[in-house]
Design a protein around this motif. Structure first.
Motif, PDB file in Angstrom:
ATOM      1  N   GLU A 166      -6.214   5.348   2.442  1.00 49.79           N
ATOM      2  CA  GLU A 166      -7.579   5.875   2.542  1.00 49.79           C
ATOM      3  C   GLU A 166      -7.529   7.397   2.474  1.00 49.79           C
ATOM      4  O   GLU A 166      -6.567   8.018   2.934  1.00 49.79           O
ATOM      5  N   MET A 167      -8.563   7.998   1.863  1.00 45.29           N
ATOM      6  CA  MET A 167      -8.630   9.449   1.695  1.00 45.29           C
ATOM      7  C   MET A 167     -10.038   9.951   2.024  1.00 45.29           C
ATOM      8  O   MET A 167     -11.009   9.235   1.817  1.00 45.29           O
ATOM      9  N   SER A 168     -10.113  11.191   2.485  1.00 44.32           N
ATOM     10  CA  SER A 168     -11.411  11.796   2.773  1.00 44.32           C
ATOM     11  C   SER A 168     -11.719  12.919   1.793  1.00 44.32           C
ATOM     12  O   SER A 168     -10.814  13.487   1.187  1.00 44.32           O
ATOM     13  N   TYR A 169     -13.006  13.245   1.726  1.00 45.28           N
ATOM     14  CA  TYR A 169     -13.493  14.361   0.899  1.00 45.28           C
ATOM     15  C   TYR A 169     -13.121  14.190  -0.568  1.00 45.28           C
ATOM     16  O   TYR A 169     -12.739  15.144  -1.235  1.00 45.28           O
ATOM     17  N   ILE A 170     -13.203  12.958  -1.038  1.00 39.32           N
ATOM     18  CA  ILE A 170     -12.830  12.676  -2.417  1.00 39.32           C
ATOM     19  C   ILE A 170     -13.944  11.912  -3.131  1.00 39.32           C
ATOM     20  O   ILE A 170     -14.840  11.340  -2.502  1.00 39.32           O
ATOM     21  N   HIS A 171     -13.893  11.932  -4.453  1.00 38.76           N
ATOM     22  CA  HIS A 171     -14.737  11.100  -5.290  1.00 38.76           C
ATOM     23  C   HIS A 171     -13.851  10.020  -5.912  1.00 38.76           C
ATOM     24  O   HIS A 171     -12.629  10.063  -5.790  1.00 38.76           O
ATOM     25  N   GLN A 172     -14.489   9.088  -6.587  1.00 38.42           N
ATOM     26  CA  GLN A 172     -13.738   7.969  -7.159  1.00 38.42           C
ATOM     27  C   GLN A 172     -12.589   8.433  -8.068  1.00 38.42           C
ATOM     28  O   GLN A 172     -11.480   7.896  -7.995  1.00 38.42           O
ATOM     29  N   ASP A 173     -12.867   9.424  -8.891  1.00 37.57           N
ATOM     30  CA  ASP A 173     -11.834   9.905  -9.817  1.00 37.57           C
ATOM     31  C   ASP A 173     -10.585  10.404  -9.095  1.00 37.57           C
ATOM     32  O   ASP A 173      -9.468  10.236  -9.586  1.00 37.57           O
ATOM     33  N   ASP A 174     -10.787  11.049  -7.945  1.00 35.42           N
ATOM     34  CA  ASP A 174      -9.644  11.565  -7.184  1.00 35.42           C
ATOM     35  C   ASP A 174      -8.739  10.420  -6.751  1.00 35.42           C
ATOM     36  O   ASP A 174      -7.515  10.527  -6.767  1.00 35.42           O
ATOM     37  N   ILE A 175      -9.373   9.303  -6.341  1.00 34.62           N
ATOM     38  CA  ILE A 175      -8.582   8.145  -5.896  1.00 34.62           C
ATOM     39  C   ILE A 175      -7.850   7.520  -7.080  1.00 34.62           C
ATOM     40  O   ILE A 175      -6.649   7.251  -7.015  1.00 34.62           O
ATOM     41  N   LEU A 176      -8.570   7.337  -8.185  1.00 36.73           N
ATOM     42  CA  LEU A 176      -7.917   6.720  -9.354  1.00 36.73           C
ATOM     43  C   LEU A 176      -6.743   7.582  -9.805  1.00 36.73           C
ATOM     44  O   LEU A 176      -5.658   7.072 -10.092  1.00 36.73           O
ATOM     45  N   ASN A 177      -6.935   8.892  -9.839  1.00 36.32           N
ATOM     46  CA  ASN A 177      -5.842   9.768 -10.283  1.00 36.32           C
ATOM     47  C   ASN A 177      -4.657   9.723  -9.320  1.00 36.32           C
ATOM     48  O   ASN A 177      -3.504   9.651  -9.736  1.00 36.32           O
ATOM     49  N   MET A 178      -4.964   9.767  -8.022  1.00 34.25           N
ATOM     50  CA  MET A 178      -3.892   9.748  -7.023  1.00 34.25           C
ATOM     51  C   MET A 178      -3.051   8.477  -7.128  1.00 34.25           C
ATOM     52  O   MET A 178      -1.821   8.524  -7.070  1.00 34.25           O
ATOM     53  N   PHE A 179      -3.717   7.322  -7.293  1.00 34.43           N
ATOM     54  CA  PHE A 179      -2.970   6.064  -7.247  1.00 34.43           C
ATOM     55  C   PHE A 179      -2.461   5.645  -8.623  1.00 34.43           C
ATOM     56  O   PHE A 179      -1.514   4.868  -8.715  1.00 34.43           O
ATOM     57  N   GLU A 180      -3.053   6.191  -9.668  1.00 34.79           N
ATOM     58  CA  GLU A 180      -2.405   6.074 -10.970  1.00 34.79           C
ATOM     59  C   GLU A 180      -1.068   6.835 -10.894  1.00 34.79           C
ATOM     60  O   GLU A 180      -0.052   6.380 -11.426  1.00 34.79           O
ATOM     61  N   GLY A 181      -1.088   7.949 -10.198  1.00 33.26           N
ATOM     62  CA  GLY A 181       0.153   8.699  -9.974  1.00 33.26           C
ATOM     63  C   GLY A 181       1.192   7.869  -9.231  1.00 33.26           C
ATOM     64  O   GLY A 181       2.383   7.895  -9.570  1.00 33.26           O
ATOM     65  N   LEU A 182       0.734   7.100  -8.228  1.00 33.62           N
ATOM     66  CA  LEU A 182       1.657   6.220  -7.508  1.00 33.62           C
ATOM     67  C   LEU A 182       2.249   5.179  -8.457  1.00 33.62           C
ATOM     68  O   LEU A 182       3.467   4.947  -8.467  1.00 33.62           O
ATOM     69  N   ALA A 183       1.389   4.572  -9.268  1.00 32.78           N
ATOM     70  CA  ALA A 183       1.870   3.535 -10.193  1.00 32.78           C
ATOM     71  C   ALA A 183       2.873   4.136 -11.184  1.00 32.78           C
ATOM     72  O   ALA A 183       3.933   3.552 -11.448  1.00 32.78           O
ATOM     73  N   ARG A 184       2.566   5.309 -11.703  1.00 30.79           N
ATOM     74  CA  ARG A 184       3.495   5.963 -12.641  1.00 30.79           C
ATOM     75  C   ARG A 184       4.826   6.266 -11.962  1.00 30.79           C
ATOM     76  O   ARG A 184       5.897   6.099 -12.546  1.00 30.79           O
ATOM     77  N   HIS A 185       4.733   6.739 -10.711  1.00 29.40           N
ATOM     78  CA  HIS A 185       5.952   7.041  -9.959  1.00 29.40           C
ATOM     79  C   HIS A 185       6.821   5.792  -9.817  1.00 29.40           C
ATOM     80  O   HIS A 185       8.038   5.833 -10.042  1.00 29.40           O
ATOM     81  N   LEU A 186       6.180   4.665  -9.470  1.00 29.52           N
ATOM     82  CA  LEU A 186       6.940   3.424  -9.283  1.00 29.52           C
ATOM     83  C   LEU A 186       7.512   2.927 -10.604  1.00 29.52           C
ATOM     84  O   LEU A 186       8.680   2.521 -10.669  1.00 29.52           O
TER      85      LEU A 186
END
Lengths: 587, 587
Positions: free
Chosen positions: A237-257
């Motif tokens: 979970e994250m605060s002070y974000i919009h949907q795009d911020d979440i998609l980018n952050m967790f796309e980053g997680l998927a790429r990392h994995l």
């Protein structure tokens, strides 16, 4: 240490070294005057060699070792004459000078090999032996690696791992809770969490800003194949974000994995497909986009030409299977049978094939002119040699059946290669789902999911039309995770509850606890949760989560290894002030 | 993102930048024409400034913001005239050009400050607000850091993190289990694990070689202060190792944590003190060695000189408190009262003080000559100015009381500085404990703990004399973790069960599952488990684990925030085929 090296590390460079290894006897072979033993540990296999001529006593001792005996062997690393280049240690062997049996072993109930002779039940009963098999062990090691890399990425991005409680409160909505009777407070119960949803939102209210946890969750469901009563989530979970911020952050997680675990790099951003588009092009909200074969709607193009099945259908759609024009009657009959299965629910299948000369032949030639059929070929993007498969019926059901047919065709064409990965985001899910039985809307995600700001105007007039800031990560046709932006302002929350048909009192009764917390300055926030078992399985090239859980339960929610659930003592029931109903006991 | 920067990162180097911040209103001050707001997020506090002259509307808007309102502010970074050098952002402020209220807040029930006005109950009820306080938040962040570093170290050492199941089987021995009724198998129960002990040993049988897990465990105990029904363990096990390998590996973990979390480096190895020595020198198996003041046995030296209390006592011992010779009668009376508390159980206290001239004065002067007293001073290593405190009675009880007195003296002398760390290993624990009530030996650790090889000869003749390959890590007088080398051969295991008075049938009934697994080639193995809550608390300089758990339960095992345990619906009981006894409900 009982060893100087593991069974996976010695190579030609170590020749001449005196070493001590310890491990399990994988295999033993007597070849004339020589005895060879494959010694196994977690790290690999190393060949031990004993010579009847140079040390007959030692060789005799080696010959007595049974499968899975635990031994410690001391000897000299030497180059092998008969090299096995498939394993890292295959160029050397150990000329053994001393061998000690650390433990004996009964004959295992199945062979400890990649292709074992043990059946499913037996392997689960002796899971500690099943886990010795290299393929099962490497699944669990993959899971370990995934977990470490998830944490490494999220820690690096400033997420704080917070443990939320396991003994929580039973909630009336949602799936069934497992409950835990309290001994100190007789008649009262804890519940095991289905997810830490409430707590992670509270952590946002608490100002933690970025939270994650790899956490066990529990659902007392009637078990379907490959569901587990306890499963693991990557919860974020994250605060002070919009949907795009979440998609980018967790796309980053998927790429990392993908990079760290599979060595894979993806060019460009993951596709983001709106829910409505996913449904109309793939017939599912979790499309497998490793291959194309999208669905084309033909409703308007085929109506009014005298073919009753199409004329009467609310929806007609097709997929075009490349290079399948030559499929036999029998093969097409199999496809027809496939779509008629109850779980697919199709009525039948119409086909049309594009011949080498560009003309189109179909099973409904008598109703359609060559031009009509050419038009269908054009609409579905079919070329010479392609097979068009057409279904008709109610829209949603037919799309879903076409989606299943699309997967089946891909399977038959070998397009679902488990070593190929095609991740995407499905976005803009509907906020609400209509339930015919109870004649009301339900939250598709949960009642704290935020509607898309541009759709709020339909909330009271046309709730079904409202889309949500909700998203799923899909890989190879499997939903890996999903989440949403949450409602954080009281007005939108009240509107949501009104739309769901809750009075203010009912809302307070069911969700009062979180609503109270929201009164003290909830920040804008949102999050996502991933099915860790599922994601690991996909990364391991498998559909079966059970293979990626060290000690899974069977489809009856039973652990056959430790034989649980089981009865408990009367004293325990007395302390809990509980009685088991007789009827149930006799069942 | 709702922000370009966090509230903890802007410094003078950012002067002139246009930034957007988001966070909570910590404090607001009106000073004539200026309004100042401290904006807070997880990362820090940044001062916002509004000028009545340059933008009266904006300033008026700012003045209306209440405590804990959530706002987004855009403005220019500027140097502050009145700098606060205590915080990293204290040299700058934001000259605000736009401010939006993202959410309002009711007045919080207590102040969100390090020194809050909220009582314990209130803070627990509103834990999500309590967690906003900087000191509470930093405890949880410390815990996060500890967890990441534990994993980093163990992963780097080749340990595999394996999740063991939470829904397991109730075991008859040990503490009380929490149980979970099964709906699918009515009348049967799962149990929540008190520790993954069995599973980690099975993972060794499975050949995993090195396992760890940071894992929730559960114990349904009658709660003492600062015990939690759910707690977290760092659980570890290794194969093909001896005791020294384990101590070295986990001393490495402790050093890694001290370095990464506290920046502390320890010279030389941690002391390793045998259990018997710890008991005789410190009166406890978890000595606090931040200070000396060891116990000296005086039994022989003081007997037969006519002082009945000492003559009749099986044991006489003393500690020598440096520089306390000048303590008043009142102070010594306080100490006497301290040792007489029921939980200490001492009868009284004899004192002797070494005067500046080296002579010794004592409360038992009439029984002892100057030489006798000088000898006591010599034996206890006392110098001029020291105060010797002597107790007499049964050995074990008196040692324990002297141990408590030692801690109390250290407390009074300020020797228990929570920023000083003194780790040590206590080794060679007794294998067995005699229980007077049931007239039998119990395993001090568990029945799979290996006896020291040199003591096996006493197993049948003098079991109390047998020491175990068992060890504890102790920091500052607190046991942080403990473990043992396990028995892996059937002969020693049978001997152990015989010593515990188990028939072969009883052993099979209670531990059959693990014993069966051991028949298939169990490797030599051993492990350790650390109390993660406790270790984190110690690293945070606190004794209170509750402060280091995000959502703890109170001493009644109740979560007052979510109000659990609580009643569940009749349908849930029906599905589980359970009845709550009426008597219990009325209680």
């Amino acid at each position: 240490m009982y060893r100087t090296h593991t069974c996976g590390e010695l190579t030609l460079g170590d020749s001449g070294k005196k070493v001590t290894l310890a491990g399990w006897v994988q295999r033993s072979r007597d070849l004339g005057g020589m005895t060879f033993i494959d010694l196994r540990d977690r790290y690999g296999i190393t060949q031990l060699v004993f010579n009847m001529e140079t040390d007959p006593d030692l060789c005799q001792k080696a010959r007595k070792l049974g499968r899975e005996f635990v031994v410690q062997a001391e000897g000299i690393v030497a180059e092998r004459s008969n090299k096995n280049l498939k394993i890292p240690t295959g160029e050397i062997e150990i000329i053994v000078e001393r061998i000690d049996v650390l433990n004996t072993s009964d004959t295992p109930p199945f062979t400890i090999e990649e292709n074992t002779d043990g059946g499913d039940e037996l392997r689960m009963k002796y899971r500690y032996l099943d886990l010795r098999r290299q393929n099962v062990r490497s699944n669990i090691i993959l899971r370990h690696k995934m977990a470490q890399e998830v944490r490494r990425y999220l820690d690096g991005q400033g997420f704080i791992e917070v443990e939320t409680p396991v003994l929580i409160k039973s909630t009336p909505e949602g799936a069934r809770d497992f409950v835990v009777p309290s001994r100190i407070h007789n008649g009262e119960f804890y519940a095991l969490p289905q997810s830490p949803q409430t707590f992670k939102q509270l952590l946002m209210v608490a100002g933690f800003d970025k939270y994650f946890q790899i956490v066990k969750c529990f659902r007392d469901e009637d078990l379907r194949a490959d569901r587990q009563p306890e499963f693991t989530q990557i919860d974020c979970e994250m605060s002070y974000i919009h949907q795009d911020d979440i998609l980018n952050m967790f796309e980053g997680l998927a790429r990392h994995l993908f990079l760290e675990v599979k060595g894979l790099v993806f060019e460009g951003p993951f596709p983001r497909i709106p829910y409505d588009e996913a449904m109309s092009l793939y017939g599912t909200d979790k499309p497998d986009i490793r291959f194309d074969m999208r669905i084309t709607e033909l409703t308007k193009a085929v109506k009014g030409l005298g073919f009753a099945l199409f004329d009467d259908a609310p929806y007609v759609g097709a997929i075009s299977a490349p290079g399948c024009a030559g499929w036999s009657r029998k093969q097409i009959d199999e496809l027809t049978e496939f779509v008629r299965r109850p779980q697919i629910g199709g009525k039948g299948l119409v086909w049309a094939r594009v011949e080498a000369d560009g003309s189109v032949k179909s099973s409904v030639d008598k109703y359609y002119t060559a031009d009509d059929l050419a038009n269908i070929a054009l609409m579905t993007g079919s070329d010479a040699g392609d097979l068009i498969l057409i279904m008709a019926g109610p829209g949603e059901k037919t799309l879903s059946a076409l989606g299943e047919l699309r997967l089946e065709m891909a399977r038959r064409l070998g397009l679902r290669d488990s070593s190929v990965y095609a991740p995407l985001w499905v976005v803009d899910f509907p906020l609400l789902e209509w339930d015919d039985e109870t004649q009301r809307y339900y939250a598709k995600h949960h009642p704290f999911t935020a509607p898309k700001p541009e759709d709020i105007k339909y909330m009271e007039t046309d709730p079904g039309r409202v889309h949500a800031n909700a998203y799923d990560l899909v890989i190879n046709g499997t939903e890996i995770g999903g989440g949403s932006i949450r409602i954080h302002d009281p007005e939108t929350q009240s509107l949501m509850f009104r739309t769901l048909g809750f009075t203010a009192e009912e809302a307070q009764k069911q969700f009062g606890f979180l609503l109270n917390a929201f009164r003290y300055g909830a920040p804008p926030h949102g999050g996502i949760a991933f099915g860790f078992d599922r994601w690991t399985a996909i990364m391991g090239g498998s559909d079966t989560i059970r293979d990626f859980i060290a000690f899974p339960k069977n489809n009856q929610a039973r652990d056959v290894m430790i034989d649980t659930p089981s009865t408990i003592k009367q004293e325990q029931l007395d302390e809990l002030a509980l009685d088991i109903r007789k009827k149930a006991q006799q069942e």
